[in-house]
Design a protein around this motif. Structure first.
Motif, PDB file in Angstrom:
ATOM      1  N   GLN A  82       0.806  -1.213   0.000  1.00 58.26           N
ATOM      2  CA  GLN A  82       0.000   0.000   0.000  1.00 58.26           C
ATOM      3  C   GLN A  82       0.843   1.268   0.000  1.00 58.26           C
ATOM      4  O   GLN A  82       0.336   2.355   0.176  1.00 58.26           O
ATOM      5  CB  GLN A  82      -0.941   0.016   1.208  1.00 58.26           C
ATOM      6  CG  GLN A  82      -2.002  -1.054   1.111  1.00 58.26           C
ATOM      7  CD  GLN A  82      -3.021  -0.951   2.214  1.00 58.26           C
ATOM      8  OE1 GLN A  82      -3.012  -0.024   3.006  1.00 58.26           O
ATOM      9  NE2 GLN A  82      -3.911  -1.914   2.270  1.00 58.26           N
ATOM     10  N   LEU A 108     -13.676   5.451  12.240  1.00 59.27           N
ATOM     11  CA  LEU A 108     -12.325   6.039  12.214  1.00 59.27           C
ATOM     12  C   LEU A 108     -11.246   4.981  12.490  1.00 59.27           C
ATOM     13  O   LEU A 108     -10.059   5.305  12.562  1.00 59.27           O
ATOM     14  CB  LEU A 108     -12.223   7.191  13.229  1.00 59.27           C
ATOM     15  CG  LEU A 108     -13.183   8.363  12.976  1.00 59.27           C
ATOM     16  CD1 LEU A 108     -12.987   9.460  14.022  1.00 59.27           C
ATOM     17  CD2 LEU A 108     -12.987   8.943  11.572  1.00 59.27           C
ATOM     18  N   SER A 117      -8.765  -2.682   6.424  1.00 55.63           N
ATOM     19  CA  SER A 117      -7.930  -3.122   5.308  1.00 55.63           C
ATOM     20  C   SER A 117      -8.269  -2.387   4.001  1.00 55.63           C
ATOM     21  O   SER A 117      -9.446  -2.319   3.607  1.00 55.63           O
ATOM     22  CB  SER A 117      -8.135  -4.625   5.132  1.00 55.63           C
ATOM     23  OG  SER A 117      -7.329  -5.099   4.106  1.00 55.63           O
ATOM     24  N   HIS A 175      -9.042 -10.354   6.989  1.00 57.07           N
ATOM     25  CA  HIS A 175      -8.804  -8.924   7.232  1.00 57.07           C
ATOM     26  C   HIS A 175     -10.131  -8.192   7.435  1.00 57.07           C
ATOM     27  O   HIS A 175     -10.198  -7.218   8.189  1.00 57.07           O
ATOM     28  CB  HIS A 175      -8.076  -8.286   6.043  1.00 57.07           C
ATOM     29  CG  HIS A 175      -6.595  -8.545   6.027  1.00 57.07           C
ATOM     30  ND1 HIS A 175      -5.947  -9.350   6.927  1.00 57.07           N
ATOM     31  CD2 HIS A 175      -5.621  -8.061   5.204  1.00 57.07           C
ATOM     32  CE1 HIS A 175      -4.653  -9.363   6.656  1.00 57.07           C
ATOM     33  NE2 HIS A 175      -4.423  -8.590   5.613  1.00 57.07           N
ATOM     34  N   ALA A 228     -11.087  -8.798  10.993  1.00 61.98           N
ATOM     35  CA  ALA A 228     -10.163  -8.048  11.855  1.00 61.98           C
ATOM     36  C   ALA A 228     -10.523  -6.557  11.830  1.00 61.98           C
ATOM     37  O   ALA A 228     -10.487  -5.874  12.862  1.00 61.98           O
ATOM     38  CB  ALA A 228      -8.724  -8.262  11.390  1.00 61.98           C
ATOM     39  N   ARG A 278      -4.894   8.959  15.759  1.00 58.31           N
ATOM     40  CA  ARG A 278      -4.332   7.732  15.166  1.00 58.31           C
ATOM     41  C   ARG A 278      -4.397   7.766  13.640  1.00 58.31           C
ATOM     42  O   ARG A 278      -5.359   8.251  13.065  1.00 58.31           O
ATOM     43  CB  ARG A 278      -5.109   6.502  15.674  1.00 58.31           C
ATOM     44  CG  ARG A 278      -4.471   5.162  15.277  1.00 58.31           C
ATOM     45  CD  ARG A 278      -5.504   4.069  15.119  1.00 58.31           C
ATOM     46  NE  ARG A 278      -6.462   4.376  14.077  1.00 58.31           N
ATOM     47  CZ  ARG A 278      -6.242   4.192  12.767  1.00 58.31           C
ATOM     48  NH1 ARG A 278      -5.106   3.662  12.343  1.00 58.31           N
ATOM     49  NH2 ARG A 278      -7.156   4.538  11.870  1.00 58.31           N
ATOM     50  N   SER A 327      -2.481   5.432  10.069  1.00 61.29           N
ATOM     51  CA  SER A 327      -1.411   4.583   9.543  1.00 61.29           C
ATOM     52  C   SER A 327      -0.387   5.528   8.925  1.00 61.29           C
ATOM     53  O   SER A 327      -0.714   6.265   7.992  1.00 61.29           O
ATOM     54  CB  SER A 327      -1.939   3.639   8.460  1.00 61.29           C
ATOM     55  OG  SER A 327      -2.930   2.790   8.994  1.00 61.29           O
ATOM     56  N   ARG A 330       2.761   5.741   6.840  1.00 58.33           N
ATOM     57  CA  ARG A 330       3.567   4.867   5.980  1.00 58.33           C
ATOM     58  C   ARG A 330       4.830   5.580   5.495  1.00 58.33           C
ATOM     59  O   ARG A 330       5.079   5.656   4.295  1.00 58.33           O
ATOM     60  CB  ARG A 330       2.727   4.398   4.789  1.00 58.33           C
ATOM     61  CG  ARG A 330       1.497   3.595   5.190  1.00 58.33           C
ATOM     62  CD  ARG A 330       0.825   3.001   3.977  1.00 58.33           C
ATOM     63  NE  ARG A 330      -0.464   2.426   4.293  1.00 58.33           N
ATOM     64  CZ  ARG A 330      -1.607   3.099   4.277  1.00 58.33           C
ATOM     65  NH1 ARG A 330      -1.620   4.373   3.962  1.00 58.33           N
ATOM     66  NH2 ARG A 330      -2.750   2.500   4.581  1.00 58.33           N
ATOM     67  N   LEU A 381      -7.233   4.069  -0.910  1.00 54.55           N
ATOM     68  CA  LEU A 381      -5.894   4.488  -0.500  1.00 54.55           C
ATOM     69  C   LEU A 381      -5.473   5.685  -1.348  1.00 54.55           C
ATOM     70  O   LEU A 381      -5.162   5.541  -2.532  1.00 54.55           O
ATOM     71  CB  LEU A 381      -4.932   3.311  -0.708  1.00 54.55           C
ATOM     72  CG  LEU A 381      -5.362   2.038   0.050  1.00 54.55           C
ATOM     73  CD1 LEU A 381      -4.679   0.799  -0.532  1.00 54.55           C
ATOM     74  CD2 LEU A 381      -5.073   2.184   1.532  1.00 54.55           C
ATOM     75  N   ASN A 425       1.783  -6.175   6.424  1.00 51.64           N
ATOM     76  CA  ASN A 425       1.072  -7.456   6.525  1.00 51.64           C
ATOM     77  C   ASN A 425       1.400  -8.447   5.428  1.00 51.64           C
ATOM     78  O   ASN A 425       0.816  -9.537   5.410  1.00 51.64           O
ATOM     79  CB  ASN A 425      -0.442  -7.198   6.470  1.00 51.64           C
ATOM     80  CG  ASN A 425      -0.995  -6.892   7.842  1.00 51.64           C
ATOM     81  OD1 ASN A 425      -0.382  -7.250   8.840  1.00 51.64           O
ATOM     82  ND2 ASN A 425      -2.143  -6.257   7.885  1.00 51.64           N
ATOM     83  N   MET A 449      -1.897 -10.007  12.134  1.00 48.24           N
ATOM     84  CA  MET A 449      -1.470  -8.707  11.606  1.00 48.24           C
ATOM     85  C   MET A 449      -0.073  -8.386  12.139  1.00 48.24           C
ATOM     86  O   MET A 449       0.269  -8.808  13.250  1.00 48.24           O
ATOM     87  CB  MET A 449      -2.404  -7.571  12.090  1.00 48.24           C
ATOM     88  CG  MET A 449      -3.595  -7.283  11.212  1.00 48.24           C
ATOM     89  SD  MET A 449      -5.012  -8.264  11.630  1.00 48.24           S
ATOM     90  CE  MET A 449      -5.338  -7.792  13.295  1.00 48.24           C
ATOM     91  N   SER A 462      -6.448   9.747   6.093  1.00 42.13           N
ATOM     92  CA  SER A 462      -7.317   9.139   5.071  1.00 42.13           C
ATOM     93  C   SER A 462      -8.770   9.554   5.340  1.00 42.13           C
ATOM     94  O   SER A 462      -9.086  10.038   6.427  1.00 42.13           O
ATOM     95  CB  SER A 462      -7.189   7.623   5.133  1.00 42.13           C
ATOM     96  OG  SER A 462      -7.576   7.156   6.404  1.00 42.13           O
TER      97      SER A 462
HETATM   98  C1  LIG Z   1      -6.718  -5.997   8.865  1.00 41.25           C
HETATM   99  C2  LIG Z   1      -5.951  -4.844   8.293  1.00 41.25           C
HETATM  100  C3  LIG Z   1      -4.956  -5.065   7.344  1.00 41.25           C
HETATM  101  C4  LIG Z   1      -4.223  -3.984   6.834  1.00 41.25           C
HETATM  102  N1  LIG Z   1      -3.173  -4.226   5.972  1.00 41.25           N
HETATM  103  C5  LIG Z   1      -2.381  -3.203   5.562  1.00 41.25           C
HETATM  104  C6  LIG Z   1      -1.184  -3.427   4.818  1.00 41.25           C
HETATM  105  O1  LIG Z   1      -0.827  -4.571   4.538  1.00 41.25           O
HETATM  106  N2  LIG Z   1      -0.445  -2.374   4.419  1.00 41.25           N
HETATM  107  C7  LIG Z   1      -0.780  -1.104   4.751  1.00 41.25           C
HETATM  108  O2  LIG Z   1      -0.063  -0.171   4.380  1.00 41.25           O
HETATM  109  N3  LIG Z   1      -1.896  -0.847   5.494  1.00 41.25           N
HETATM  110  C8  LIG Z   1      -2.693  -1.865   5.902  1.00 41.25           C
HETATM  111  N4  LIG Z   1      -3.788  -1.611   6.696  1.00 41.25           N
HETATM  112  C9  LIG Z   1      -4.082  -0.229   7.075  1.00 41.25           C
HETATM  113  C10 LIG Z   1      -5.226   0.332   6.255  1.00 41.25           C
HETATM  114  O3  LIG Z   1      -4.867   0.501   4.908  1.00 41.25           O
HETATM  115  C11 LIG Z   1      -5.644   1.674   6.888  1.00 41.25           C
HETATM  116  O4  LIG Z   1      -6.141   1.407   8.176  1.00 41.25           O
HETATM  117  C12 LIG Z   1      -6.691   2.387   6.070  1.00 41.25           C
HETATM  118  O5  LIG Z   1      -6.167   2.776   4.832  1.00 41.25           O
HETATM  119  C13 LIG Z   1      -7.224   3.613   6.795  1.00 41.25           C
HETATM  120  O6  LIG Z   1      -6.185   4.497   7.108  1.00 41.25           O
HETATM  121  P1  LIG Z   1      -5.852   4.934   8.612  1.00 41.25           P
HETATM  122  O7  LIG Z   1      -5.399   3.704   9.355  1.00 41.25           O
HETATM  123  O8  LIG Z   1      -4.763   5.941   8.471  1.00 41.25           O
HETATM  124  O9  LIG Z   1      -7.089   5.502   9.215  1.00 41.25           O
HETATM  125  C14 LIG Z   1      -4.526  -2.671   7.234  1.00 41.25           C
HETATM  126  C15 LIG Z   1      -5.537  -2.453   8.173  1.00 41.25           C
HETATM  127  C16 LIG Z   1      -6.237  -3.531   8.709  1.00 41.25           C
HETATM  128  C17 LIG Z   1      -7.278  -3.289   9.774  1.00 41.25           C
END
Ligand SMILES: Cc1cc2nc3c(=O)[nH]c(=O)nc-3n(C[C@H](O)[C@H](O)[C@H](O)COP(=O)(O)O)c2cc1C
Length: 367
Positions: A3, A63, A67, A101, A104, A157, A159, A161, A239, A319, A344, A357
Motif C-alpha cells: 500500500q 475512524l 484493510s 482482514h 479483523a 491515530r 497509519s 507509511r 488508499l 502485513n 497482523m 485518510s
Molecule cells: C486488517 C488490516 C490489514 C491492513 N493491511 C495493511 C497493509 O498490509 N499495508 C498497509 O499499508 N496498510 C494496511 N492496513 C491499514 C489500512 O490501509 C488503513 O487502516 C486504512 O487505509 C485507513 O487508514 P488509517 O489507518 O490511516 O485511518 C490494514 C488495516 C487492517 C485493519
C-alpha cells in the motif's frame, strides 16, 4: 500488501521522461484545501445525544483502521445491542480470500465503538454472534461516563507509511502499550531485536515479491487507489496517494505511472527502509483460527495503535507476510507460534504525521 504506492521519486522520474515534469511536480505536491476540508469533516469530535446514539457510535467506529480503507461494515441497533455486520460488497478477494482482514477490521471498529460508548455513558461488552450471523455484537449497559485516554487518541491515530527515526522506545512506554492491547482470544508478540527484524524482513520481501508479481493482486490494489483529491473526496474510501506523501495526479496519469513504477524491486527497497527505520514490530496472534478470534486480534491491534498514538508513537501495517500462506507458515515457525495464526503485523516508532485518510459519511454505513 503494497500500500506504499508509487514513490515521489518515481513519479518525478516518470513525469520528467514525459517532458512536462516541473510544473506537474510542483502543482502536484499541494494537497488542495478541499482535501483538508474533507479531513476536517471526518476527523472531528461529535457529541452524543444519549448513551445509545448509533450515529455517534458509528462515527468513532468508522475512524478505525481497516484493510485497504474499504470500510467493509454496516452498523445497526436493536434495543441496546449494536451489531457490526460485514459488508460483502466491499471485499478484497485476492489479498483476503477467507475474509480474515475483513473480520479483523470489524474488530478494530468495535474497539473504537466501545471507547465512544464509554464516553457517552454506556459500558460495552463486545461479543461475536453465536447464531451463524457472523457479526460483531456489542451490548451496552448504563455506566458513569468515562473518557478513556485511548478514546482521546482516536482522532490522532493514523497509519503512517513513512520512514521512522529508529529511536529506541522507553521500556515503560512499550510495556504500557502492550498492556493496553490485551484482549481475550488474541496475544501479542513484540519483536525489537534487530537481528530478528532482519529475519522477518527476509520473509516480508519474499511475500511482497509474490504479491507484486501477481497481476490479480495488482489489479485489486489498483482498484482501491485514489490518485488525486477529487477521486479521494468523491469516494471517501480507498488508499489516497497523498496519505503517503505522493503527488496528486490525474487518474489516467496515476494509473500509467503506477503501471510503470510499481515493481518488486522498488516496493522491496521501500519495505526494507521502512522496517529497518522502525523501533519494533507488533504481531497479533489469534488463539484460534476463526472469525470470532480474528475480531479479537483486530480489537487488540486497534488498542495497541491507540495506546501507541497516545504516547507519541506512530504505526503502520506490514502485513505482506501474513497475507501469503507460505510465508505466514514460515513466520509462525520463526516466532514459535505452533498452530496459532499470526493475524497482523504493525511496525512502530517515531515519525511526523502524514495526511489523514477519509471515511464515507456515517449515514451510508447505518442500516
Ligand atoms: C486488517 C488490516 C490489514 C491492513 N493491511 C495493511 C497493509 O498490509 N499495508 C498497509 O499499508 N496498510 C494496511 N492496513 C491499514 C489500512 O490501509 C488503513 O487502516 C486504512 O487505509 C485507513 O487508514 P488509517 O489507518 O490511516 O485511518 C490494514 C488495516 C487492517 C485493519
Amino acid at each position: 500488501m503494497g500500500q506504499g504506492l508509487i514513490t515521489r521519486r518515481n513519479v518525478m522520474r516518470g513525469a520528467l521522461g514525459a517532458g512536462s515534469a516541473v510544473t506537474l511536480g510542483a502543482a502536484a505536491y499541494a494537497l488542495g484545501p478541499s482535501y483538508g476540508e474533507a479531513v476536517g469533516q471526518v476527523w472531528r469530535h461529535v457529541e452524543p445525544s444519549g448513551p445509545v446514539d448509533l450515529p455517534y457510535l458509528a462515527h468513532y467506529a468508522t475512524l478505525a483502521a481497516n484493510s485497504h480503507n474499504t470500510q467493509p461494515w454496516r452498523f445497526s441497533l436493536e434495543g441496546r445491542r449494536v451489531a457490526i455486520a460485514p459488508d460483502f460488497s466491499r471485499v478484497t478477494p485476492v489479498v483476503d480470500p477467507d475474509h480474515h482482514h475483513l473480520y479483523a477490521s470489524l474488530g478494530c471498529a468495535a474497539e473504537n465503538l466501545a471507547l465512544a460508548a464509554g464516553t457517552a455513558g454506556s459500558a460495552a461488552a463486545i461479543g461475536f454472534s453465536q447464531d451463524g450471523a457472523d457479526r460483531v455484537e456489542i451490548d451496552l449497559v448504563d455506566a458513569a461516563p468515562a473518557r478513556d485516554p485511548l478514546f482521546e487518541a482516536i482522532l490522532e491515530r493514523q497509519s503512517t507509511r513513512s520512514d521512522y527515526d529508529g529511536t529506541e522506545i522507553p521500556a515503560a512506554d512499550l510495556r504500557a502499550v502492550a498492556g493496553a492491547a490485551q484482549v481475550e482470544g488474541s496475544s501479542l508478540v513484540l519483536v525489537s531485536d534487530k537481528a530478528k527484524i532482519e529475519q522477518v524482513l527476509e520473509l516480508a520481501i519474499a511475500a511482497n515479491t509474490s504479491q507484486v508479481e501477481d497481476p490479480a493482486f495488482v489489479d485489486e490494489l489498483r482498484a482501491w487507489l485514489r490518485f488525486n483529491v477529487s477521486q479521494a473526496t468523491n469516494s471517501r474510501d480507498g488508499l489516497y496517494s497523498g496519505c503517503t506523501g505522493n503527488p496528486s495526479l490525474p487518474p489516467w496519469l496515476g494509473q500509467l505511472l503506477f503501471g510503470f513504477f510499481f515493481s518488486a524491486k522498488s516496493e522491496n527497497d521501500k519495505l526494507a527502509r521502512q522496517m529497518r527505520s522502525s523501533s519494533g514490530l507488533a504481531v497479533f496472534v489469534s488463539e484460534r483460527d476463526d472469525k470470532a478470534h480474528w475480531v479479537a486480534s483486530g480489537r487488540s491491534c486497534q488498542r495497541f495503535a491507540l495506546a501507541a498514538t497516545a504516547r507519541g508513537l506512530r504505526h503502520a501495517f506490514v502485513n505482506q507476510i501474513v497475507e501469503v500462506e507460505a510465508t505466514r507458515r514460515q513466520f509462525a515457525e520463526l516466532l514459535g507460534l505452533g498452530d496459532r495464526r499470526p493475524d497482523m503485523i504493525l511496525r512502530f516508532g517515531y515519525a511526523q504525521p502524514m495526511p489523514k485518510s477519509l471515511r464515507r459519511p456515517v449515514a451510508k454505513v447505518i442500516v
